[in-house]
Design a protein around this motif. Structure first.
Motif, mmCIF file in Angstrom:
data_model
loop_
_atom_site.group_PDB
_atom_site.id
_atom_site.type_symbol
_atom_site.label_atom_id
_atom_site.label_comp_id
_atom_site.label_asym_id
_atom_site.label_seq_id
_atom_site.Cartn_x
_atom_site.Cartn_y
_atom_site.Cartn_z
ATOM 1 N N SER A 19 0.561 -1.392 -0.130
ATOM 2 C CA SER A 19 0.317 0.280 0.280
ATOM 3 C C SER A 19 1.113 0.977 0.055
ATOM 4 N N ALA A 20 0.651 2.164 -0.370
ATOM 5 C CA ALA A 20 1.230 3.158 -0.130
ATOM 6 C C ALA A 20 0.511 4.352 -0.194
ATOM 7 N N ILE A 21 1.019 6.207 -0.058
ATOM 8 C CA ILE A 21 -0.496 7.171 0.702
ATOM 9 C C ILE A 21 0.025 8.187 -0.016
ATOM 10 N N SER A 22 -0.338 9.455 -0.269
ATOM 11 C CA SER A 22 0.838 10.300 -0.819
ATOM 12 C C SER A 22 0.930 11.295 0.161
ATOM 13 N N GLY A 23 1.851 12.334 -0.139
ATOM 14 C CA GLY A 23 2.049 13.539 1.633
ATOM 15 C C GLY A 23 1.016 14.022 2.125
ATOM 16 N N SER A 24 0.266 14.476 1.218
ATOM 17 C CA SER A 24 -1.189 14.789 1.915
ATOM 18 C C SER A 24 -2.336 14.207 2.244
ATOM 19 N N GLY A 25 -2.279 12.677 2.130
ATOM 20 C CA GLY A 25 -2.798 11.827 2.174
ATOM 21 C C GLY A 25 -4.407 11.582 1.940
#
Length: 121
Positions: free
Chosen positions: A48-54
């Motif tokens: 899984s991955a998530i951007s800096g802002s979420g």
């Protein structure tokens, strides 16, 4: 950037854990965060991955609907809630940080030491 993963353990099939990855040494919100796992004898695989802002998240098909990634930029921490665990989820789970969001290990520049998740049947 230094990453410290924690929260792994031994759990029965169907159980849950919350993995955490605490970051230090950089501006946390500038980094996309990823979780990968590696089982014995297998290659490291994307979870899984998530951007800096979420605001953007990615999941591997094998965990979609069972795992949830989130982050708290005020606490410099990313989480992976793992639920409905299966024996095949057994692996060392690694967190990683990088400037771009992606699903490939080479996308990420910084890696934590890993936390073991073992699911018994």
């Amino acid at each position: 950037v230094q990453l410290q993963a924690s929260g792994g353990g031994l759990v029965q099939a169907g159980g849950s854990l919350r993995l955490s990855c605490a970051a230090s040494g950089g501006t946390f919100g500038n980094y996309a965060m990823g979780w990968f796992r590696q089982a014995p004898g297998k290659e490291r695989e994307f979870v899984s991955a998530i951007s800096g802002s979420g605001g953007t998240t990615y999941y591997a098909d094998s965990v979609k609907g069972r795992f949830t990634i989130s982050r708290d930029n005020a606490k410099n921490t990313v989480y992976l809630q793992v639920s409905s665990l299966k024996p095949e989820d057994t692996a060392v789970y690694y967190c990683a940080a990088g400037p771009l969001l992606g699903t490939l290990p080479r996308t990420y520049k910084y890696w934590g030491q890993g936390t073991q998740v073992t699911v018994s049947s």
